[in-house]
Structure formats: C-alpha cells, structure tokens
Design a protein around this motif. Structure first.
Motif, PDB file in Angstrom:
ATOM      1  N   PRO A 194       0.563  -1.215  -0.076  1.00  0.00           N
ATOM      2  CA  PRO A 194       0.200  -0.214  -0.081  1.00  0.00           C
ATOM      3  C   PRO A 194       1.019   1.516   0.039  1.00  0.00           C
ATOM      4  O   PRO A 194       2.120   1.279   0.466  1.00  0.00           O
ATOM      5  CB  PRO A 194      -0.319  -0.019   1.534  1.00  0.00           C
ATOM      6  N   ILE A 195       0.514   1.987  -0.536  1.00  0.00           N
ATOM      7  CA  ILE A 195       1.158   3.388  -1.047  1.00  0.00           C
ATOM      8  C   ILE A 195       1.228   4.485   0.682  1.00  0.00           C
ATOM      9  O   ILE A 195       0.363   3.821   1.671  1.00  0.00           O
ATOM     10  CB  ILE A 195       0.280   4.507  -1.564  1.00  0.00           C
ATOM     11  N   GLY A 196       2.263   4.582   1.055  1.00  0.00           N
ATOM     12  CA  GLY A 196       2.545   5.486   2.275  1.00  0.00           C
ATOM     13  C   GLY A 196       3.755   5.085   3.074  1.00  0.00           C
ATOM     14  O   GLY A 196       3.327   3.606   3.030  1.00  0.00           O
ATOM     15  N   PRO A 197       3.538   5.443   4.401  1.00  0.00           N
ATOM     16  CA  PRO A 197       4.566   4.352   4.826  1.00  0.00           C
ATOM     17  C   PRO A 197       4.163   3.650   6.460  1.00  0.00           C
ATOM     18  O   PRO A 197       2.812   3.187   6.128  1.00  0.00           O
ATOM     19  CB  PRO A 197       5.035   5.679   5.991  1.00  0.00           C
ATOM     20  N   ILE A 198       4.919   2.553   7.002  1.00  0.00           N
ATOM     21  CA  ILE A 198       5.340   2.165   7.754  1.00  0.00           C
ATOM     22  C   ILE A 198       3.996   2.201   8.567  1.00  0.00           C
ATOM     23  O   ILE A 198       2.089   1.802   9.015  1.00  0.00           O
ATOM     24  CB  ILE A 198       5.947   0.818   8.009  1.00  0.00           C
ATOM     25  N   TRP A 199       4.313   2.913   8.778  1.00  0.00           N
ATOM     26  CA  TRP A 199       2.924   3.566  10.646  1.00  0.00           C
ATOM     27  C   TRP A 199       1.499   3.390  10.137  1.00  0.00           C
ATOM     28  O   TRP A 199       0.879   4.075  10.678  1.00  0.00           O
ATOM     29  CB  TRP A 199       3.463   4.874  11.325  1.00  0.00           C
ATOM     30  N   PHE A 200       1.535   4.632   8.440  1.00  0.00           N
ATOM     31  CA  PHE A 200       0.559   4.571   8.122  1.00  0.00           C
ATOM     32  C   PHE A 200      -0.682   3.632   8.131  1.00  0.00           C
ATOM     33  O   PHE A 200      -1.519   3.519   8.074  1.00  0.00           O
ATOM     34  CB  PHE A 200       0.512   5.539   6.528  1.00  0.00           C
ATOM     35  N   GLU A 201      -0.141   2.512   7.431  1.00  0.00           N
ATOM     36  CA  GLU A 201      -0.256   0.967   7.411  1.00  0.00           C
ATOM     37  C   GLU A 201      -0.988   0.449   8.541  1.00  0.00           C
ATOM     38  O   GLU A 201      -2.172   1.010   8.297  1.00  0.00           O
ATOM     39  CB  GLU A 201       0.688  -0.046   6.612  1.00  0.00           C
ATOM     40  N   GLU A 202      -0.269   0.726   9.633  1.00  0.00           N
ATOM     41  CA  GLU A 202      -0.695   0.463  10.986  1.00  0.00           C
ATOM     42  C   GLU A 202      -1.864   1.515  11.566  1.00  0.00           C
ATOM     43  O   GLU A 202      -2.733   1.156  12.320  1.00  0.00           O
ATOM     44  CB  GLU A 202       0.466   0.670  11.729  1.00  0.00           C
ATOM     45  N   ALA A 203      -1.660   2.424  11.224  1.00  0.00           N
ATOM     46  CA  ALA A 203      -3.115   3.307  11.413  1.00  0.00           C
ATOM     47  C   ALA A 203      -4.302   3.735  10.682  1.00  0.00           C
ATOM     48  O   ALA A 203      -5.194   2.817  11.575  1.00  0.00           O
ATOM     49  CB  ALA A 203      -2.153   4.924  11.237  1.00  0.00           C
ATOM     50  N   ALA A 204      -4.231   2.645   9.384  1.00  0.00           N
ATOM     51  CA  ALA A 204      -5.628   2.154   8.803  1.00  0.00           C
ATOM     52  C   ALA A 204      -6.167   1.539   9.683  1.00  0.00           C
ATOM     53  O   ALA A 204      -7.160   0.919   9.357  1.00  0.00           O
ATOM     54  CB  ALA A 204      -5.396   1.771   7.841  1.00  0.00           C
ATOM     55  N   ARG A 205      -4.990   0.433   9.665  1.00  0.00           N
ATOM     56  CA  ARG A 205      -5.675  -1.075  10.918  1.00  0.00           C
ATOM     57  C   ARG A 205      -5.547  -1.044  12.253  1.00  0.00           C
ATOM     58  O   ARG A 205      -7.456  -1.295  12.760  1.00  0.00           O
ATOM     59  CB  ARG A 205      -4.518  -2.080  11.187  1.00  0.00           C
ATOM     60  N   ASP A 206      -5.492   0.459  12.288  1.00  0.00           N
ATOM     61  CA  ASP A 206      -6.558   0.839  13.971  1.00  0.00           C
ATOM     62  C   ASP A 206      -7.854   1.416  13.645  1.00  0.00           C
ATOM     63  O   ASP A 206      -9.297   0.855  14.425  1.00  0.00           O
ATOM     64  CB  ASP A 206      -5.468   1.397  14.528  1.00  0.00           C
ATOM     65  N   ILE A 207      -8.271   2.262  12.375  1.00  0.00           N
ATOM     66  CA  ILE A 207      -9.523   2.852  12.885  1.00  0.00           C
ATOM     67  C   ILE A 207     -10.000   1.629  12.078  1.00  0.00           C
ATOM     68  O   ILE A 207     -11.107   1.893  12.064  1.00  0.00           O
ATOM     69  CB  ILE A 207      -9.308   3.703  11.321  1.00  0.00           C
ATOM     70  N   THR A 208      -9.608   1.035  10.894  1.00  0.00           N
ATOM     71  CA  THR A 208     -10.624  -0.239  10.270  1.00  0.00           C
ATOM     72  C   THR A 208     -11.132  -0.666  11.198  1.00  0.00           C
ATOM     73  O   THR A 208     -12.669  -1.293  11.660  1.00  0.00           O
ATOM     74  CB  THR A 208      -9.666  -0.841   9.660  1.00  0.00           C
TER      75      THR A 208
END
Length: 248
Positions: free
Chosen positions: A61-75
C-alpha cells in the motif's frame, strides 16, 4: 398556545427532511447494487484499488509503515468487537439514566443493523477483491462492506442521540459531523487495506446511513419528548427570582 404551536410545528418538517435523507440513502444503495449486479463498476473499482498501491508492487500500500498500522487501527473501529463494546456501553448508560425505551430502540437498531448486513452479504455473495493482496483476514462476503454499514448505523445513531440532547446548533453539528467522519474513515480504511471494492463501501455507507436515519425517525415518532430531547445530564435550571426571594 402560540408557544405550543412553535414547539410542535418544526417536528413534522424535521421528520420530512429525515425521511428524504433516508430515501436518498436507500436509493443510493439500490443504484450501486444494480451497477454491481451488471458488473458496471469493475473499471471504477479496479482503478481506485490500484491507485492505493505502489505502481511497481501492488502488494505494498502507498504510504509509510506507520500509516498502514493507523489504517488497521481505524478499521477496527468498525469491527463487530468494538461496535459491540460501544453498543453495550451505550445501553448500560441509557438504562442508568432511566431511558429504557431509548435503550430498547437502540438495541433493536443495532441488532437489526447486523441482520441487515449479514442478509445483504448472503443475498449478493460477492467475492472479495483479488486484484491486490489483503492486509487483513476476511471471513465474509464482500458486498456490501459490513464495517462501513455497521459503523454508519452505530455511530450515526449515537451521534443523533447525543445531538438531540444538546441545545446549541454548533454542538449538534460537531456531534453529527464526528459520527459521519468516523463512518467515512472506517470505509476508507477498508479500501486502503484491499479487503473491499469501492462499490462495497459506497453501498455500505448508503445502506447504513438509511438504516440509522430510519431508526432516528422511529425514535422521534414513538418515544416520549423528554426521552428524545434530553440526555439526563443537563444542569438544573437556575432558581427563578421568585424562588430566590422566598428562600431568602
């Protein structure tokens, strides 16, 4: 008499506006579902999902690793576990402040929302996206997005209940806006993680919003006025000058 009429007149108008919004949500779902059934959303769905992945590696996915983790938290805010905890907490709170009818309607809203989500998934039985790897485990069919639908049902219902307890328009707008933002963020996170087609999320938002608004209308029609317009947390009114003079 005039004051009584002022209090009564806005209610039918507000209910009419809510009914129109509910109909728009239902119409939106039907339109998206019809396009999906005819496979007319394929190009749109694929373009959006691919735009969220690195051009040279669709597994990233586009973006840094922390953004991917944030997406998992939001979902997770749209997961059954979190929504269940939020719903149970809301039910207990409503019972504690004596709003049993409101708590019953909220319970029916939440349970019927789950039934609606599962029923629609079973009816359409759409496969999950296979265009990009999933960043999370998935267990059910794809259409509509259950996270998007249920987060709209629960958060919009909570936002509406809290907004009705507040006299200031600015506070009402903030509460409703926050509930809408939560539902939108949950849906967008599902796209980013590659577990839903965009049309799944659009359908989930539409159906969830329509369902939440329907139950708001039911509450406004059948609950006592004091249950729909007060939270039980309001501050006591200041004593009148007459009461003050008597106490003195």
């Amino acid at each position: 008499m005039k004051n009584a009429l002022r209090r009564i007149q806005p209610k039918p108008f507000k209910n009419l506006v809510l009914a129109m919004l509910c109909a728009m949500g239902a119409w939106g779902f039907i339109e998206v579902a019809d396009e999906v059934a005819e496979d007319d959303t394929k190009q749109f769905d694929e373009a959006i999902l691919l735009s969220l992945r690195e051009a040279d590696d669709t597994s990233d996915p586009i973006g840094p690793i922390w953004f991917e983790e944030a997406a998992r938290d939001i979902t997770a805010l749209g997961s059954l576990a979190i929504l269940l905890l939020a719903s149970v907490g809301t039910l207990v709170f409503l019972m504690l402040i004596g709003k049993r009818r409101t708590s019953l309607l909220f319970l029916l809203c939440a349970l019927s929302g789950v039934a609606l989500s599962q029923g629609l998934k079973g009816l359409y039985d759409r496969a999950r996206p296979d265009l990009v790897p999933h960043e999370m485990h998935v267990l059910t069919a794809s259409f509509p997005s259950g996270h998007s639908l249920l987060s709209a049902v629960i958060y919009l219902s909570l936002g509406a209940m809290l907004a009705n307890s507040q006299p200031r328009l600015l506070v009402k707008s903030f509460l409703i806006g926050t509930s809408i933002a939560l539902a939108i963020l949950v849906g967008l996170s599902r796209l980013y993680l590659g577990v839903h087609w965009p049309s799944d999320v659009l359908a989930g938002w539409s159906a969830g919003a329509a369902w939440a608004i329907l139950w708001v209308i039911i509450a406004r029609l059948f609950l006592p006025r004091q249950e729909t317009e007060s939270s039980g947390l309001e501050q006591p009114a200041p004593p009148s000058p007459a009461q003050t003079s008597r106490n003195a």
